[in-house]
Each structure stands twice: as structure tokens, then as C-alpha cells.
Design a protein around this motif. Structure first.
Motif, PDB file in Angstrom:
ATOM      1  N   PRO A 413      -1.749  56.509   7.589  1.00 21.37           N
ATOM      2  CA  PRO A 413      -0.848  56.028   8.654  1.00 21.37           C
ATOM      3  C   PRO A 413      -0.140  54.734   8.311  1.00 21.37           C
ATOM      4  CG  PRO A 413      -3.153  55.792   9.293  1.00 21.37           C
ATOM      5  CD  PRO A 413      -3.137  56.625   8.065  1.00 21.37           C
ATOM      6  N   ALA A 414      -0.842  53.808   7.647  1.00 21.67           N
ATOM      7  CA  ALA A 414      -0.212  52.531   7.298  1.00 21.67           C
ATOM      8  C   ALA A 414       0.918  52.748   6.298  1.00 21.67           C
ATOM      9  CB  ALA A 414      -1.254  51.572   6.719  1.00 21.67           C
ATOM     10  N   TYR A 415       0.695  53.623   5.311  1.00 20.35           N
ATOM     11  CA  TYR A 415       1.734  53.849   4.310  1.00 20.35           C
ATOM     12  C   TYR A 415       2.941  54.559   4.919  1.00 20.35           C
ATOM     13  CZ  TYR A 415       4.293  55.260   0.226  1.00 20.35           C
ATOM     14  OH  TYR A 415       5.310  55.440  -0.684  1.00 20.35           O
ATOM     15  N   ILE A 416       2.696  55.528   5.788  1.00 16.91           N
ATOM     16  CA  ILE A 416       3.811  56.253   6.401  1.00 16.91           C
ATOM     17  C   ILE A 416       4.659  55.314   7.258  1.00 16.91           C
ATOM     18  CG2 ILE A 416       4.364  57.998   8.142  1.00 16.91           C
ATOM     19  CD1 ILE A 416       2.323  59.813   6.888  1.00 16.91           C
ATOM     20  N   ASP A 418       5.157  52.126   6.615  1.00 18.22           N
ATOM     21  CA  ASP A 418       5.967  51.395   5.643  1.00 18.22           C
ATOM     22  C   ASP A 418       7.102  52.267   5.114  1.00 18.22           C
ATOM     23  OD1 ASP A 418       4.363  49.180   5.909  1.00 18.22           O
ATOM     24  OD2 ASP A 418       3.138  49.627   4.151  1.00 18.22           O
ATOM     25  N   ARG A 419       6.806  53.543   4.896  1.00 19.82           N
ATOM     26  CA  ARG A 419       7.811  54.442   4.341  1.00 19.82           C
ATOM     27  C   ARG A 419       8.965  54.666   5.318  1.00 19.82           C
ATOM     28  NH1 ARG A 419       9.638  59.451   4.153  1.00 19.82           N
ATOM     29  NH2 ARG A 419      10.222  60.348   2.130  1.00 19.82           N
ATOM     30  N   VAL A 420       8.655  54.754   6.601  1.00 14.70           N
ATOM     31  CA  VAL A 420       9.708  54.922   7.612  1.00 14.70           C
ATOM     32  C   VAL A 420      10.689  53.753   7.567  1.00 14.70           C
ATOM     33  CG1 VAL A 420      10.160  54.963  10.101  1.00 14.70           C
ATOM     34  CG2 VAL A 420       8.356  56.401   9.146  1.00 14.70           C
ATOM     35  N   VAL A 421      10.151  52.543   7.451  1.00 16.31           N
ATOM     36  CA  VAL A 421      11.011  51.360   7.351  1.00 16.31           C
ATOM     37  C   VAL A 421      11.820  51.403   6.057  1.00 16.31           C
ATOM     38  CG1 VAL A 421      11.031  48.840   7.217  1.00 16.31           C
ATOM     39  CG2 VAL A 421       9.463  49.985   8.771  1.00 16.31           C
ATOM     40  N   PHE A 422      11.174  51.816   4.956  1.00 13.05           N
ATOM     41  CA  PHE A 422      11.885  51.924   3.678  1.00 13.05           C
ATOM     42  C   PHE A 422      13.051  52.895   3.774  1.00 13.05           C
ATOM     43  CE2 PHE A 422      12.231  54.967   0.145  1.00 13.05           C
ATOM     44  CZ  PHE A 422      12.933  54.178  -0.749  1.00 13.05           C
ATOM     45  N   VAL A 423      12.829  54.045   4.398  1.00 17.37           N
ATOM     46  CA  VAL A 423      13.901  55.055   4.512  1.00 17.37           C
ATOM     47  C   VAL A 423      15.098  54.473   5.241  1.00 17.37           C
ATOM     48  CG1 VAL A 423      14.515  57.250   5.586  1.00 17.37           C
ATOM     49  CG2 VAL A 423      12.374  57.045   4.342  1.00 17.37           C
ATOM     50  N   ASN A 440       4.492  47.769  -3.041  1.00 16.40           N
ATOM     51  CA  ASN A 440       3.290  48.462  -2.568  1.00 16.40           C
ATOM     52  C   ASN A 440       2.134  48.292  -3.550  1.00 16.40           C
ATOM     53  OD1 ASN A 440       1.711  51.333  -2.799  1.00 16.40           O
ATOM     54  ND2 ASN A 440       2.115  50.797  -0.667  1.00 16.40           N
ATOM     55  N   ILE A 441       2.430  48.387  -4.840  1.00 14.61           N
ATOM     56  CA  ILE A 441       1.392  48.246  -5.858  1.00 14.61           C
ATOM     57  C   ILE A 441       0.863  46.811  -5.902  1.00 14.61           C
ATOM     58  CG2 ILE A 441       0.936  48.305  -8.342  1.00 14.61           C
ATOM     59  CD1 ILE A 441       2.956  50.614  -8.514  1.00 14.61           C
ATOM     60  N   LEU A 489      -2.949  58.641  -5.004  1.00 15.24           N
ATOM     61  CA  LEU A 489      -2.828  60.014  -4.518  1.00 15.24           C
ATOM     62  C   LEU A 489      -2.264  60.033  -3.100  1.00 15.24           C
ATOM     63  CD1 LEU A 489      -3.406  63.078  -4.721  1.00 15.24           C
ATOM     64  CD2 LEU A 489      -5.712  62.601  -3.873  1.00 15.24           C
ATOM     65  N   VAL A 490      -2.736  59.117  -2.245  1.00 15.88           N
ATOM     66  CA  VAL A 490      -2.220  59.007  -0.876  1.00 15.88           C
ATOM     67  C   VAL A 490      -0.715  58.728  -0.890  1.00 15.88           C
ATOM     68  CG1 VAL A 490      -2.252  57.590   1.216  1.00 15.88           C
ATOM     69  CG2 VAL A 490      -4.401  58.318   0.168  1.00 15.88           C
ATOM     70  N   VAL A 491      -0.289  57.812  -1.752  1.00 19.43           N
ATOM     71  CA  VAL A 491       1.128  57.462  -1.845  1.00 19.43           C
ATOM     72  C   VAL A 491       1.950  58.670  -2.272  1.00 19.43           C
ATOM     73  CG1 VAL A 491       2.805  56.091  -3.151  1.00 19.43           C
ATOM     74  CG2 VAL A 491       0.731  55.009  -2.251  1.00 19.43           C
ATOM     75  N   PHE A 492       1.491  59.393  -3.278  1.00 16.33           N
ATOM     76  CA  PHE A 492       2.206  60.573  -3.759  1.00 16.33           C
ATOM     77  C   PHE A 492       2.340  61.628  -2.663  1.00 16.33           C
ATOM     78  CE2 PHE A 492       1.421  64.842  -5.844  1.00 16.33           C
ATOM     79  CZ  PHE A 492       2.772  65.127  -5.996  1.00 16.33           C
TER      80      PHE A 492
END
Length: 620
Positions: A413-416, A418-423, A440-441, A489-492
Motif C-alpha cells: 500500500p505504501a508503494y502504490i 507513492d506510485r500514484v503521485v509519481f504517475v 525509492n532505492i 519484488l513488491v516494487v516490480f
């Protein structure tokens, strides 16, 4: 000071005032579109179907244009076409889009435009001020901090956000600012980038009439002051909100029913035989008038209104101007081709602030791993170096490695988020996938190392693994590599399938698969060749388990039973089992730890590269 009527007064230096002028100067005079058509293949008939049909119009600097129509009318499609975004999958798009009489490439257009999504893509653990400041830093990384702060202060005042400027936006477990304030923060964080054209997708969606009027009032005021063209899709606004727009584009079934000034709407519709009744919300009346989707409506009425507009007898001169050969006068809103290192600093700053504030995403995970460590340490408490405890040592190693990586699903959930903001920020041209992945890394590695240390400090010593400092830090190394691979793996997966439930299910399934083929639950020599050669050798958990096993057993001995009956070969020892005998039973050779570390790093790198490729591939 009333922000609706007065321009905010700020105590700025000359340089700060000059920086504020970036938002005012070099405005686009007009944005016009001519004969915009979107055609798709009808699934039922297989024939071409127009969801947008020959739509034209123009918006000028300082104007706020409303795109309105019933559901399925094509207003969202038109908004996406005007914003140079993908309108519909496999759609055929035609028409001409002109900025000050010049056609721009999508990349050039993005340099002067910003798009605010319907859903507020905000980091909930940042304050309103920090959200706008970071947006300013991302779009103007070469400006001074004082200049960016001046822009932030201006927009906080202009949008009436000073009272909540230091309040968190809000997370699922921490209440933040109101819905109307969030929408204003979303708009302000795009305006700080200095767009000449601003697109708003349903800016009043989910807001009550008061909040809707408040949001659009601030948008209108800012558009006038900064000479920005604002184009917004909107659904059923109140009368007060409707009157805040300068122009209206009314659509029905993909065709224009009206395009012109809002204050001329009553006159026009009266002239074609559809006067707006007194004491009626004009927006609601117009939507009902042109809606032909529901049973009992007269389909002839929308068609007649479309025909009346298309005939041109009542149409104002709002078609796109003819193109000239004059060169473009536009200047981009922010420096183009910003390097990844330039935007990395604000990205890192935002990620670090989120990491220590977001209790749900980070604090809960630390608590979860602490609880897991206490549970492991007390279940396998003070294991003895006797042969009946050998299997318990092996079980503890498997649990510590496999379940630690399995719990990486909590990062989804935390990564998603962040990804929404990135998009959103990528679509507005602020930065690309490489900068996002690097940030992220960089932020993730210290966090994962901290988890590895925290878990090991508790579980390692309670379970009585090898009692020396070097062995302890080697254990931390394996655990850290395990977590880094699991999070990669979660990020991918989350980049490939950015849906919370589906990503969670895939990651959990993958970790269950790694446990099954890792070599502990089922010996590798007995493993089906398909699972062995297709999955075992890419199983990062298998290499971590092997590494931890070799680390624990290679230099230890275990006492046999009191009558010297030994469950493993003793070699040259008397009534003692060498740890190497246990490793031989599992087929784990010595001296390959370096190779396993290299394989783990390779698997992690592949996951990250695949995740990066997925970011490039998916534009949503």
C-alpha cells in the motif's frame, strides 16, 4: 484580508518578487481546437463509433472554461484530448490543437500545461505547505529556497490555505485537512509549477456545494491574476459554482450543444425554443435537456439542439483561428530535460518525511517486525547445542528468513501511494521513472537495514545462534539481502499491476512459491524438475536460507545423546556431530557464500530493472 477580492500582500525581496513574476509573465494568449473527433470500434457491432464528433472551441488567457454534459457525453474524452493525453484505448483521434496559433508536440505542450486529476493524488503524511514546497522544488530545482518559499507563500494565501498550511493532508489513521482544502492543495501544487494552461478533471467531485464554490472561486481568482487558461470538466454544479465559469462547452453524445459565455446561456437557449425556467439551476436544466440516455426522455430534443448549434446560425465566432506562419512565442514553464540528480533531492526529502511520519506505512511495519522477532526468539528460546535441537535451529533459520521476506507484502500500500503521485507528476513532466526508482532505492535501503538490525538484536540472541559478533553481523547481512530482494519484488509487481488487492495477492503467492521450492520444505534432489529448473534457481529465499545454514552450522558442533547415539555422521569427533554433517545432509557446500551473495544481488537488480521497465510501459 479577503482572498476572494484582494491580491495577497507579501513582504518579498526584489529577487523573490522577480521569481513570483514567473507565474505571471509569458502567458499563453489562447488555446484553440478545431474539429476534434475521437472514433473507436463498437464492441457490439464492430463498426466505428464516434465518442467525440467534430468539436471546436477556444479559450483565452484568464478564462475558466467548463466542459459539461451528462454521463457518456464525451467531456472527459475531450478533456484528455485537449490535454494531449490518451483518451481511449485504440481510439482514432483527429483534429487540430493550437496554442497561440501554433501546433505543439506533446512534449512541448506538457512544458506549458498541468493536469489535476479527479482524485487528489497527495502524500497524506505531508502538510499542505510541504506539498506545495516540494512541488515547487521539483519543478524549479535550480531556484533558491527563498524563491520557492515565496511562490509557496503566495499560493497558500491566494487559495486561502494559511489557516491549515501546517496541517497534515491526512492518512487513513490520521485526520487531516478537509476535502475542499485537499482539492485546493492539489490545484495549488500544480500552479506552483507555473503552467500556462491548467486542466482540472472534476475539481468539485465529492464536495458539497459550499466547498465546490470555494474551490472554483479560488481557481477563478488565480486564473485572472496569473492569466492562466483553465479548462475543467464538471458535473452538475450548483448555480453559484456554475456562474463562476467564464465559458461553457455543453456536450451530448459527443457533439456540441453550446459553446460560449456562461452569461449568454439563457439568451441562446431561449432563442432556440428552450428557455431556462426562473428559479432553476441552469446547469441541472441543461443536463436534463440534452440527456437522451434514460427511458422517457425525448431523444429528438438533444438532436435538435445539436443541429441548431451545428447550423451556425446562433454560433458566436469561436472557431479556432487560422494558422499563421509566425514562430511560436512560448516559453516553457520549467527547465526542460532536468537531470535525475537535479530532481532527486526533493524526491528524497519527501520520501524521508513520509518514512518517519506515516505510521500506517512505516511505524506499523516496524512494530510488526518487532513482534515477529519477539515471537521467534521466545518460541525458539535458548536452543542448546545438542542433536535434538538441530532441527529446531534449522526451523528457526527457515522461519527467520522466509517469513521476514513474506511480510514484505506490507509495503504494497505504501508503494502504490507513492506510485500514484509519481504517475501524476510524470504526466505533468516533472521527472521520469529513473529518478523515482532511485529515490525509492536510496530511502528504502537504510530503512530495510534498520529492520534487519532490530529483528536480529531480539531474535538472534534469544534463539542462541552462534554467539560472536562476526556471526551476528553476517546474519544481519543475509537478512538485509533477503528484505531488499523481497521489497524489489513488491516494487516490480506493484508497477506491473498497480492494484492493491491484486498486487498483494501476487506477492503473497510468489513468496509462498519461494518457500515451497527453496529446499527446506522439500529436498531439492526430490523436487520435480519443472519446479527445480524454472523456479528454484531464481528463488532468493533459497540462497538466503543456504547462506544462513552454512553460517550457523559450519563452525559448530552438537552433542549426541547420552549413550553416544548420533543422528548424523560424527567424522573424527567423539560423541559430537560436526555442523558440516548437517550441511552435507542438505547438500549445501562450503565456500560458495560469495557466489550466493552475487546471485542475490543479481536477482534484486533484475527485479528493479523489470520494475523500471514496467514504469516506462505503463502510463496510467
Amino acid at each position: 484580508m479577503n482572498p476572494h477580492t484582494e491580491k495577497p500582500a507579501l513582504l518579498l525581496s526584489d529577487s523573490e518578487s522577480a521569481q513570483l513574476n514567473v507565474l505571471h509573465n509569458n502567458s499563453v494568449d489562447s488555446y484553440s481546437w478545431d474539429a476534434c473527433t475521437v472514433e473507436v470500434k463498437d464492441r457490439a457491432t464492430g463498426k466505428p463509433k464516434r465518442i467525440l464528433d467534430n468539436v471546436s472551441g477556444i479559450a483565452k488567457a484568464g478564462e475558466v472554461l467548463a466542459l459539461m454534459g451528462p454521463s457518456g457525453s464525451g467531456k472527459t474524452t475531450l478533456l484528455n484530448v485537449l490535454a494531449h493525453r490518451t483518451s481511449t484505448s485504440k481510439a482514432k483521434v483527429s483534429g487540430e490543437l493550437l496554442v497561440d496559433d501554433d501546433a505543439l508536440s506533446p512534449a512541448a505542450f506538457r512544458s506549458i500545461a498541468s493536469f489535476v486529476e479527479q482524485d487528489d493524488a497527495l502524500i497524506g503524511s505531508l502538510t499542505a505547505r510541504e506539498t506545495i514546497e516540494i512541488a515547487a522544488h521539483l519543478s524549479r530545482p535550480r531556484s533558491s529556497k527563498a524563491q520557492r518559499n515565496a511562490l509557496t507563500a503566495y499560493l497558500l494565501t491566494a487559495f486561502g490555505l494559511n489557516s491549515c498550511s501546517d496541517t497534515l493532508v491526512g492518512t487513513p489513521i490520521r485526520k487531516g485537512i478537509s476535502g475542499g482544502q485537499k482539492r485546493r492543495v492539489s490545484v495549488a501544487s500544480q500552479l506552483v509549477t507555473g503552467p500556462k494552461i491548467l486542466f482540472l478533471d472534476e475539481p468539485t467531485s465529492g464536495l458539497d456545494s459550499t466547498a465546490s464554490r470555494e474551490v472554483m472561486s479560488f481557481v477563478r481568482k488565480t486564473a485572472k491574476e496569473l492569466k492562466i487558461i483553465v479548462i475543467a470538466s464538471i458535473h452538475q454544479p450548483s448555480t453559484d459554482t456554475f456562474n463562476l465559469f467564464d465559458k461553457l462547452a455543453l456536450l451530448s453524445a459527443g457533439k456540441l450543444c453550446y459553446f460560449g459565455k456562461v452569461d449568454q446561456v439563457p439568451t441562446y437557449f431561449e432563442s432556440i425554443g428552450h428557455p431556462i425556467p426562473s428559479h432553476t439551476n441552469p446547469a441541472e436544466y441543461l443536463l436534463d435537456l440534452v440527456n437522451a440516455d434514460f427511458e422517457g426522455t425525448d431523444n429528438a430534443v438533444p438532436a435538435s439542439i445539436q443541429d441548431a448549434w451545428a447550423s451556425g446560425q446562433h454560433m458566436p465566432a469561436l472557431r479556432a483561428p487560422s494558422r499563421s506562419n509566425a514562430p511560436t512565442r512560448l516559453e516553457v514553464k520549467r527547465p526542460s530535460n532536468l537531470s535525475n540528480s537535479t530532481v532527486l533531492i526533493p524526491l528524497l526529502k519527501r520520501s524521508i518525511m513520509k518514512s518517519y511520519r506515516d505510521v500506517l506505512a512505516y511505524g506499523v511495519r516496524y512494530a510488526m517486525y518487532t513482534g515477529l522477532a519477539i515471537m521467534m526468539g521466545t518460541v525458539w528460546l535458548r536452543l542448546k547445542t545438542e542433536q535434538e535441537y538441530i532441527q529446531s535451529f534449522i526451523n528457526a533459520i527457515f522461519f527467520g528468513s522466509a517469513f521476514m521476506s513474506f511480510m514484505a507484502v506490507a509495503y504494497v500500500p505504501a508503494y502504490i501511494e507513492d506510485r500514484v503521485v509519481f504517475v501524476k507528476e510524470r504526466a505533468n513532466g516533472l521527472y521520469g521513472p529513473i529518478a523515482f526508482m532511485l529515490s525509492n532505492i536510496i530511502v528504502g535501503l537504510p530503512y530495510l537495514f534498520g529492520i534487519s538490525v532490530l529483528f536480529s538484536v531480539i531474535a538472534y540472541w534469544l534463539s542462541n545462534f552462534r554467539p560472536d559478533a562476526q556471526a551476528f553481523f553476517i546474519w544481519i547481512m543475509w537478512l538485509f539481502l533477503d528484505l531488499v530482494a523481497a521489497e524489489s519484488l513488491v516494487v516490480f509487481v506493484s508497477n506491473l499491476v498497480p492494484n492493491f488487492v491484486i498486487s498483494l495477492a501476487i506477492v503473497a503467492f510468489a513468496n509462498g512459491l519461494w518457500m515451497s521450492v527453496g529446499g527446506f520444505l522439500h529436498p531439492i534432489p526430490l523436487l520435480n524438475p519443472f519446479w527445480k529448473y524454472v523456479f528454484h534457481y531464481i528463488d532468493y529465499q533459497a540462497y538466503v536460507f543456504q547462506g544462513m545454514m552454512v553460517h550457523e552450522f559450519k563452525d559448530r558442533t552438537y552433542d549426541c545423546s547420552s549413550d553416544c547415539r548420533c543422528s548424523y555422521p560424527t567424522g573424527d569427533l567423539q560423541c559430537q556431530i560436526p555442523g558440516t554433517a548437517v550441511l552435507s545432509a542438505y547438500g549445501y557446500p562450503l565456500g560458495r557464500e560469495g557466489r550466493w551473495v552475487g546471485i542475490l544481488l543479481g536477482i534484486t537488480a533484475v527485479y528493479r530493472l523489470l520494475g523500471l521497465a514496467a514504469l516506462y510501459w505503463r502510463k496510467d
